[in-house]
Scaffold this motif. Structure first.
Motif, PDB file in Angstrom:
ATOM      1  N   ILE A  18       0.883  -1.301   0.113  1.00 41.04           N
ATOM      2  CA  ILE A  18      -0.087   0.137   0.001  1.00 41.04           C
ATOM      3  C   ILE A  18       0.838   1.263  -0.079  1.00 41.04           C
ATOM      4  O   ILE A  18       2.185   1.274   0.694  1.00 41.04           O
ATOM      5  N   ARG A  19       0.443   2.224  -0.817  1.00 39.86           N
ATOM      6  CA  ARG A  19       1.109   3.481  -0.685  1.00 39.86           C
ATOM      7  C   ARG A  19       0.199   4.358  -0.021  1.00 39.86           C
ATOM      8  O   ARG A  19      -1.098   4.548  -0.363  1.00 39.86           O
ATOM      9  N   LEU A  20       0.779   5.286   0.958  1.00 40.13           N
ATOM     10  CA  LEU A  20      -0.111   6.148   1.953  1.00 40.13           C
ATOM     11  C   LEU A  20      -0.640   7.299   0.953  1.00 40.13           C
ATOM     12  O   LEU A  20      -1.949   7.293   1.080  1.00 40.13           O
ATOM     13  N   ASP A  21      -0.026   7.710  -0.011  1.00 39.62           N
ATOM     14  CA  ASP A  21      -0.565   8.958  -0.922  1.00 39.62           C
ATOM     15  C   ASP A  21      -1.108   8.448  -2.058  1.00 39.62           C
ATOM     16  O   ASP A  21      -1.191   9.364  -3.278  1.00 39.62           O
ATOM     17  N   VAL A  73      -7.254   5.904  -3.349  1.00 36.66           N
ATOM     18  CA  VAL A  73      -8.086   4.666  -2.782  1.00 36.66           C
ATOM     19  C   VAL A  73      -8.847   4.148  -4.205  1.00 36.66           C
ATOM     20  O   VAL A  73      -8.830   2.812  -4.290  1.00 36.66           O
ATOM     21  N   GLY A  74      -9.015   4.898  -5.025  1.00 36.98           N
ATOM     22  CA  GLY A  74      -9.676   4.437  -6.479  1.00 36.98           C
ATOM     23  C   GLY A  74      -8.704   3.165  -7.098  1.00 36.98           C
ATOM     24  O   GLY A  74      -9.258   2.449  -7.764  1.00 36.98           O
ATOM     25  N   ARG A  75      -7.344   3.380  -6.794  1.00 33.51           N
ATOM     26  CA  ARG A  75      -6.426   2.445  -7.344  1.00 33.51           C
ATOM     27  C   ARG A  75      -6.805   1.289  -6.811  1.00 33.51           C
ATOM     28  O   ARG A  75      -6.566   0.225  -7.594  1.00 33.51           O
ATOM     29  N   TYR A  76      -6.855   0.983  -5.529  1.00 29.26           N
ATOM     30  CA  TYR A  76      -7.252  -0.140  -4.933  1.00 29.26           C
ATOM     31  C   TYR A  76      -8.756  -0.869  -4.639  1.00 29.26           C
ATOM     32  O   TYR A  76      -9.192  -1.971  -5.011  1.00 29.26           O
ATOM     33  N   LEU A  77      -9.528   0.165  -4.719  1.00 32.28           N
ATOM     34  CA  LEU A  77     -11.088  -0.058  -4.420  1.00 32.28           C
ATOM     35  C   LEU A  77     -12.096   0.710  -5.413  1.00 32.28           C
ATOM     36  O   LEU A  77     -12.580   1.502  -5.155  1.00 32.28           O
ATOM     37  N   PRO A  78     -11.647   0.468  -6.946  1.00 34.09           N
ATOM     38  CA  PRO A  78     -12.437   1.506  -7.666  1.00 34.09           C
ATOM     39  C   PRO A  78     -13.995   1.052  -7.744  1.00 34.09           C
ATOM     40  O   PRO A  78     -14.722   1.980  -8.118  1.00 34.09           O
ATOM     41  N   THR A 117      -7.097   9.761  -1.096  1.00 28.02           N
ATOM     42  CA  THR A 117      -5.998   9.051  -0.725  1.00 28.02           C
ATOM     43  C   THR A 117      -5.954   8.107   0.394  1.00 28.02           C
ATOM     44  O   THR A 117      -6.894   8.396   1.138  1.00 28.02           O
ATOM     45  N   VAL A 118      -5.227   6.999   0.456  1.00 37.59           N
ATOM     46  CA  VAL A 118      -5.165   6.155   1.538  1.00 37.59           C
ATOM     47  C   VAL A 118      -4.883   6.967   2.933  1.00 37.59           C
ATOM     48  O   VAL A 118      -5.518   6.733   4.045  1.00 37.59           O
ATOM     49  N   ARG A 119      -4.142   7.869   2.945  1.00 40.03           N
ATOM     50  CA  ARG A 119      -3.838   8.856   4.139  1.00 40.03           C
ATOM     51  C   ARG A 119      -4.883   9.470   4.487  1.00 40.03           C
ATOM     52  O   ARG A 119      -5.320   9.915   5.621  1.00 40.03           O
ATOM     53  N   MET A 120      -5.491  10.143   3.663  1.00 39.28           N
ATOM     54  CA  MET A 120      -7.080  10.896   3.803  1.00 39.28           C
ATOM     55  C   MET A 120      -7.957  10.093   4.709  1.00 39.28           C
ATOM     56  O   MET A 120      -8.838  10.348   5.370  1.00 39.28           O
ATOM     57  N   LEU A 121      -8.064   8.740   4.002  1.00 44.61           N
ATOM     58  CA  LEU A 121      -8.883   7.860   4.811  1.00 44.61           C
ATOM     59  C   LEU A 121      -8.448   7.636   6.408  1.00 44.61           C
ATOM     60  O   LEU A 121      -9.318   7.605   7.250  1.00 44.61           O
ATOM     61  N   LEU A 122      -7.196   7.716   6.518  1.00 45.69           N
ATOM     62  CA  LEU A 122      -6.640   7.275   7.923  1.00 45.69           C
ATOM     63  C   LEU A 122      -6.784   8.595   8.791  1.00 45.69           C
ATOM     64  O   LEU A 122      -7.064   8.484   9.895  1.00 45.69           O
ATOM     65  N   ASN A 123      -6.637   9.800   8.304  1.00 45.56           N
ATOM     66  CA  ASN A 123      -6.594  11.065   8.974  1.00 45.56           C
ATOM     67  C   ASN A 123      -8.307  11.687   8.965  1.00 45.56           C
ATOM     68  O   ASN A 123      -8.384  13.008   9.553  1.00 45.56           O
TER      69      ASN A 123
END
Length: 372
Positions: free
Chosen positions: A80-83, A86-91, A103-109
């Protein structure tokens, strides 16, 4: 002595919370090599069975730190890349421009801008978090409902956006962490519960912590009394409840001792590496579900104390219960507290919770526990 524990003061502060109106609570405080644990009140208001400091307890969104740590492990592995978007992984779950922007970071924070699904899953909470027109009926109707996490995510994604991706302040939303659970399952090829158990819970050496598989809490535990802002009077027991409405974003069962052990291991770099821990402690402003603006990292938030003391951890609530666990940045002072009631505040005409003696009593307990 900075890390000495005043047992008499801690006992008194705990008892003051009980007298303020909490049926029962229990806590563990660690200062250097010293450990204090205590309990006050009842686990069952009908029988008078007392609470005990070793009881297992639903700890709500404290689970998010465990989930975030699991995701950061996969960042360390390169899966996984933090930045990355998310559409790359869960389109299929976050499609199109939105999936490319979040981004993944935006989900986390919690800066994704995705809405909270909760008021859509629980129809009587339709005005959540503006609570003047809400009611508790859904809590009973859906006690044994088995929710599909994908359905919950779709509710949150389909709801009006809470903000632009990456905008601050963000909005605390369980939709974010249910998406992280799906991401974790996709990249690991196993369930999030299995991965978190093996790679976070067991790595931290926790003996009494687990993600539930059914509506019951195994082992010694308290009943959980939900007041729903005075609309359930007397408060009703919701200790038996299907937690699929939050899944591995807020369903963890633990003990105050295990919570201190976990946060101690995390901040010592034993669950994720130091670079990941630094990312977890990079904060942005987020509006909490109570409407307060807080600093929030990646599954962690800080509490500042006198002088230069900064504590890191998380709080959590479920129907009828709550917990808070905080550890000083150097790991040498820790506190974990669990209470067996929730939403004790009455509401004013605008729907804002009114102050209650429990609030100030808990604040004093936290002060004594963290700072002596």
């Amino acid at each position: 002595m900075r890390d000495s524990l005043d047992s008499a003061a801690l006992d008194a502060a705990l008892e003051d919370v009980r007298r303020a109106g909490v049926p029962g609570l229990f806590a563990e405080v660690r200062g250097g090599e010293h450990v204090w644990s205590g309990a006050a009140g009842t686990a069952d208001v009908t029988t008078g069975r007392p609470v005990d400091a070793g009881m297992r307890h639903r700890v709500g969104s404290i689970t998010k730190t465990f989930t975030a740590a699991a995701v950061l492990q996969q960042v360390e592995s390169g899966r996984i890349r933090l930045d990355a978007p998310v559409g790359r992984y869960l389109p299929e779950l976050v499609p199109g421009e939105r999936g490319a922007a979040i981004t993944v970071r935006m989900l986390l924070n919690h800066t994704s801008g995705l809405a909270e699904y909760l008021p859509y899953a629980y129809p009587s909470l339709k005005a959540f978090p503006v609570l003047t027109d809400t009611g508790p009926q859904s809590l009973d109707d859906l006690r044994f409902e088995r929710f599909d996490p994908v359905d919950l995510i779709r509710m949150g994604v389909a709801a009006p956006a809470a903000g632009a991706p990456g905008g601050t302040p963000g909005l605390y939303s369980n939709t974010n962490y249910l998406l992280l659970v799906q991401l974790l399952e996709q990249v690991t090829g196993t369930t999030a519960a299995q991965y978190i158990t093996r790679n976070v819970i067991e790595r931290a050496g926790l003996r009494d912590t687990a993600l539930p598989t059914g509506p019951h809490v195994d082992g010694p535990h308290s009943r959980l009394y939900e007041a729903w802002f005075g609309m359930i009077d007397p408060p009703r027991d919701y200790s038996v409840y299907d937690m699929s409405w939050v899944g591995p974003s807020a369903s963890l069962i633990s003990t105050v001792s295990d919570l201190n052990r976990f946060y101690g291991a995390l901040l010592a770099g034993k669950i994720v590496d130091r670079s990941s821990l630094a990312q977890m402690r990079r904060t942005v402003q987020v509006v909490s579900q109570e409407g307060r603006t807080i600093d929030y990292g990646l599954g962690l938030h800080p509490m500042e104390g006198p002088g230069q003391d900064v504590f890191w951890g998380h709080g959590g609530t479920v129907w009828g219960g709550g917990a808070l666990a905080m550890t000083r940045a150097d790991g040498k002072r820790q506190m974990a507290v669990a209470v067996n009631t929730q939403r004790w505040n009455r509401l004013d005409p605008s729907g804002r919770p009114q102050p209650h003696p429990i609030d100030s009593a808990l604040a004093e307990l936290y002060r004594v526990a963290m700072h002596g």
